[in-house]
Design an enzyme around this catalytic site. Structure first.
Site, mmCIF file in Angstrom:
data_model
loop_
_atom_site.group_PDB
_atom_site.id
_atom_site.type_symbol
_atom_site.label_atom_id
_atom_site.label_comp_id
_atom_site.label_asym_id
_atom_site.label_seq_id
_atom_site.Cartn_x
_atom_site.Cartn_y
_atom_site.Cartn_z
ATOM 1 N N SER A 242 0.837 -1.202 0.000
ATOM 2 C CA SER A 242 0.000 0.000 0.000
ATOM 3 C C SER A 242 0.865 1.243 0.000
ATOM 4 O O SER A 242 2.021 1.228 0.430
ATOM 5 C CB SER A 242 -0.909 0.012 1.224
ATOM 6 O OG SER A 242 -0.260 0.585 2.355
ATOM 7 N N ASP A 243 0.310 2.348 -0.477
ATOM 8 C CA ASP A 243 0.977 3.635 -0.338
ATOM 9 C C ASP A 243 0.789 4.112 1.105
ATOM 10 O O ASP A 243 -0.119 3.672 1.818
ATOM 11 C CB ASP A 243 0.422 4.650 -1.334
ATOM 12 C CG ASP A 243 1.476 5.688 -1.731
ATOM 13 O OD1 ASP A 243 2.443 5.874 -0.972
ATOM 14 O OD2 ASP A 243 1.330 6.307 -2.797
ATOM 15 N N ALA A 244 1.645 5.035 1.507
ATOM 16 C CA ALA A 244 1.688 5.439 2.914
ATOM 17 C C ALA A 244 0.375 6.083 3.343
ATOM 18 O O ALA A 244 -0.064 7.070 2.760
ATOM 19 C CB ALA A 244 2.848 6.398 3.146
#
Length: 946
Positions: A242-244
């Protein structure tokens, strides 16, 4: 009693295939251990001797965020080389340095989050610098080369494990976590997915990272395309990271789910395997997974699937086979070879946009080098720290000798006078300590921004002359006489404490706001005004200081003086990658900042022999008509200045090519959020205007001629060949490009579309023959009528040349394909999103897990057009699946409305569909169908019956 050695567990047995070893290790993990693995920072399992592991190491154009490393040109600059072999070597160097840095610092990860393959559809996108090209084939070719270098050549073990960013259709920073990209099926398959697919199929990718945005109303972190597309392209276990903060966004900003347990479960089931959320603290994610398990939203088998994919990457990285890993141990770092490669890449990335016999410069030329970037070597958010540094000024000093080069930065020199009659004063900095040195003796420069041990600014009778640079949009930087930038630390005091603007929130930018005849000075990072207090200058919410701006010298005056004394002026203009166009911030215009336009005008007025060098992360709209020479380069890394000087001197003939269209005016651009490249006539593929510089453009100091283009179908492939001759007397590279155009397509097709390219360097007088073998699928388009790729029979024009508009040779080829068939609407119906044309319509999610629907854009009436619908012997009824409220009107051809359907009452929610039916007089044969949508009605499907 004799001690016995415990048997080696199967997961440690190098004689077994990875799949069996992963099965064994997975079977030994407890449920709690599996849950812990789902966070970015997975803990060690000491009882099994399994080390801690984290996903994520930024490596876009060098190892980033971990201190000194070789800094290569920005990604868009690597794209401008059009040279896969070079980019592969860059990726190899980056992965070697990652391994070398890992040996001395275990925080350096081997699961690298690079490259970015989002297409440069819109040049105002703030992250333009991170992508390779607006063209999916060029993007995937460069990405495949880079990931090949990152992965390495060993058949079993990987040097690093690259993850592609950002899945999918992500090209805006404005409200990026809540905006939805409306992507019709043709754009999805022909454009956005294509950039990812070839690289994944090449076997050089360990996984992908979903983007923050939504696509067709559904967040990318629960995208069904991860399952329906991505994982069908390879048999490898792909890791989805996932992106942050994005998992939390599913509830907190997007409000797509009611609870974090639901969101976490949905993301995991959709295919997210590692949750990058809440920094190093895994407790929140662990709690959410536990909650989802307790509620029956997840099973342990769901966890096993994700953990298996993580372990697959770890095994490939050699973690469990230190004795067999060919990449273990000491690796090259900051070697002469890496430095030479950084220079070679910077040279190959330079694009000569215009040259009216001014370049190359003679060795005895007297040069004035001017501009805000003339003595800068800028880094961006995804750069490592510089070990070596070369600015344009330094490069020109080195190549043309300092006594022939004069420098004028062109900033305004100003004093800020307070309402009390005092002036802002910068106290002298204390003597700096000796810089720390890292491995290999490399300097490890400390970032100065944020320091609180330096004295803050004061106000007194003797003011400090500050260098004011206006970066556009009213955003300024102020620099002390010794070159330090004014910055604001956490304690709120203003200090001269930064070597460059930078950071996630830039603390070195200000705005001058008119206040009567004077100004207030607002700090952009905090939004607060500057206040002069007894204990120093700081930012505060009240009592702002009113400043009189006194200009001691205008930047253009200094430029005029230097330009008048020179044979040639080199104006270096462009952007600072941390200001006005970066992650979280899109640009608003293609124009140069006003201050830089003034400097350019001053230089041209004083000396018509002016070269404009644009050093930027993205295109600009600059009138080149009275400029004898113009070049562009992305921020070129550590060797940028040396590379530029060598090109200006003619030591290297420029051969970079534009990886995206340069538009002439803001009016040529679509809306930033219009992702329909076909309907919006976007990028070189569809743009019908006249660009400032076309896709693929780039001039040379040499001359090249193209021979006859031949093409034919052999063994179910198209074989194309032509020759390129270096017809000049200069050793130079050329980048021949092959395009295709469907001559008489049944649906809108690209004006021309890149099929292949190659960077070649024939010696003067030498001829090289270029041959390409293209699968017939390269000529296909996504046919919404049948829901798959189709090669249309007919004539295709092949075009070879030096750019998308500079065509030197062409030939027409006729292909046997699959004839178009009318839509079998009685048998298949019409999915709302499978339209041929639309106006006022956006695609939305049919439900939270899969499928599309359509709805009218708020405040508009929407219309869908479905061409060539076959009603057979006749139909007398229509049924529509809809939710919400509003109406759908169905008509045939240009005829009257056959049926108007509207729910008697709004449905209970957007995913609660009902089927509405209506009858009409018989319709037979083949006709176009129009559906008009009014109100917030969602249309999933239209069906017809007899």
């Amino acid at each position: 009693m004799t001690a016995t050695t415990p048997p080696t567990p199967p997961f440690r047995d190098t004689g077994l295939p990875f799949a069996k070893r992963i099965d064994d290790l997975l079977s030994r993990l407890t449920l709690d251990e599996k849950i812990g693995f789902l966070h970015q920072f997975g803990p060690a399992v000491e009882r099994l001797g399994v080390a801690a592991f984290r996903t994520g190491q930024e490596a876009l154009h060098g190892v980033a965020w971990m201190g000194p490393a070789t800094v290569f040109p920005q990604a868009v600059g690597l794209g401008a080389t059009w040279n896969e072999e070079l980019v592969r070597r860059v990726g190899e160097a980056v992965s070697r340095e990652a391994r070398a840095m890992r040996v001395r610092d275990e925080r350096v990860g081997l699961n690298v989050w690079a490259p970015v393959v989002n297409l440069l559809r819109h040049p105002l996108w703030g992250r333009n610098e991170e992508g390779y090209s607006e063209d999916p084939r060029l993007t995937s070719a460069i990405a495949t080369a880079y990931t090949h270098g990152l992965r390495g050549d060993h058949p079993l073990y990987w040097r690093t494990a690259p993850v592609l960013k950002h899945w999918l259709a992500h090209n805006n920073e404005t409200e990026r976590d809540t905006t939805s990209s409306s992507v019709r099926p043709r754009v999805l398959h022909e454009y956005d997915l294509r950039a990812f697919r070839d690289t994944v199929e090449a076997g050089t990718v360990a996984g992908v990272m979903p983007a923050y945005n939504l696509v067709n109303g559904r967040p990318n972190h629960v995208s069904p395309y991860l399952r329906e597309q991505l994982r069908t392209w390879t048999e490898e276990d792909l890791l989805v990271c996932s992106d942050a903060g994005a998992p939390s966004n599913l509830v907190d900003s997007e409000h797509y789910f009611d609870t974090h347990e639901e969101a976490t479960a949905a993301a995991l089931r959709a295919g997210v395997d590692s949750f990058t959320d809440h920094g190093t603290d895994s407790s929140t994610v662990i709690g959410r997974v536990r909650g989802a398990l307790e509620r029956g939203l997840l099973t342990e088998a769901d966890l096993d699937t994700a953990v298996r994919r993580q372990l697959s990457v770890r095994f490939r990285l050699g973690e469990f086979d230190p004795g067999a890993d060919p990449y273990a141990g000491k690796q090259p770092f900051d070697t002469p070879e890496h430095r030479a490669l950084a220079q070679e890449a910077a040279e190959q990335a330079i694009v000569l946009l215009r040259n009216e016999d001014l370049l190359p410069l003679a060795p005895d030329t007297r040069i004035a080098v001017v501009g805000l970037l003339a003595d800068e070597c800028k880094l961006d958010w995804y750069s490592g720290s510089l070990i070596h540094r070369s600015t344009p000024l330094e490069g020109l000093y080195e190549r043309f000798h300092a006594d022939r080069v004069e420098f004028a930065e062109g900033v305004d020199r100003v004093l800020l006078k307070t309402s009390a009659g005092t002036f802002l004063h910068v106290p002298p900095a204390p003597e700096a300590p000796e810089p720390a040195r890292g491995a290999e003796g490399a300097l490890d420069p400390a970032l100065l921004a944020g320091r609180t041990d330096l004295p803050p600014l004061t106000a007194g009778p003797a003011g400090s002359e500050l260098a004011l640079a206006d970066w556009g949009e009213g955003v300024l930087t102020l620099r002390a006489p010794d070159g330090r930038y004014l910055s604001v630390a956490e304690d709120g005091y203003v200090r001269a404490s930064a070597d460059q603007p930078g950071g996630w929130i830039v603390q070195e930018t200000f705005r001058l706001e008119p206040h009567g005849d004077c100004h207030l000075l607002r700090h952009v990072g905090t939004g607060r005004h500057v206040q002069v207090a007894a204990d120093g200058v700081k930012v505060a919410d009240d009592d702002p200081e009113v400043f009189e701006l006194i200009v001691a010298e205008r930047g253009e005056d200094a430029v005029t003086r230097a330009a008048a004394r020179a044979d040639v002026v080199v104006v270096v203009a462009g952007n600072d990658p941390h200001i006005n166009g970066r992650e979280t911030e899109d640009r608003t215009t293609l124009r140069l900042p006003a201050q830089q336009e003034r400097l350019l005008r001053a230089a041209r007025a004083a000396n018509p022999r002016t070269v404009l060098v644009l050093t930027s992360a993205y295109p600009y709209a600059v009138d080149p008509s009275d400029l004898p020479a113009m070049l562009w380069t992305a921020h070129g890394g550590q060797a940028a200045g040396t590379a530029l000087a060598r090109v200006l001197a003619g030591d290297v003939s420029p051969a970079g090519r534009l990886p995206q269209t340069w538009y002439a005016d803001d009016a040529d651009l679509p809306d930033l959020l219009d992702y329909d490249v076909i309907g919006g006539r976007q990028t070189y593929l569809y743009f019908e205007g006249t660009p400032l510089f076309p896709f693929g453009h780039g001039l040379s100091y040499g001359a090249f001629s193209y021979g006859e283009l031949t093409a034919g179908v052999v063994d179910s492939a198209v074989r194309v060949s032509f020759t390129v001759t270096n017809s000049g007397d200069v050793t130079a590279d050329e980048v021949p490009q092959l395009y295709v155009r469907a001559v008489d397509p049944s649906v809108p097709r690209p004006r021309r579309e890149l099929l292949a390219h190659r960077r070649v360097g024939p010696a003067p007088g030498e001829t090289v023959e270029l041959s390409f073998v293209l699968p017939l699928s390269a000529f296909a388009f996504w046919d919404v009528a049948v829901g798959r790729w189709r090669v249309e029979p007919g004539a295709y024009e092949l075009l070879a040349g030096a750019s998308s508009e500079d065509v030197r040779s062409r030939v027409t080829l006729t292909l046997d394909g699959e004839p178009a068939a009318a839509r079998a609407v009685v048998e298949r119906g019409l999915d709302g999103a499978d339209f041929d044309e639309q106006s006022g319509v956006e695609i939305v999610d049919r439900d939270r897990s899969a499928g599309d629907a359509v709805t009218a854009v708020a405040g508009k009436e929407g219309e869908l057009l479905f061409r060539r619908c076959d009603f057979g012997d006749g139909v007398t009824g229509v049924a529509v699946e809809v939710s919400g409220e509003g109406s759908a009107e169905v008509s045939v051809g240009d005829g009257p409305v056959l049926a108007s359907l509207s729910p008697s009452a709004p449905t209970s929610g957007p995913y609660d569909y009902s089927t509405l039916r209506a009858s009409f007089a018989v319709v037979d044969g083949v006709h176009d169908v129009r559906v008009r949508l009014r109100g917030p009605l969602r249309l999933a499907r239209v069906g017809f019956s007899g």
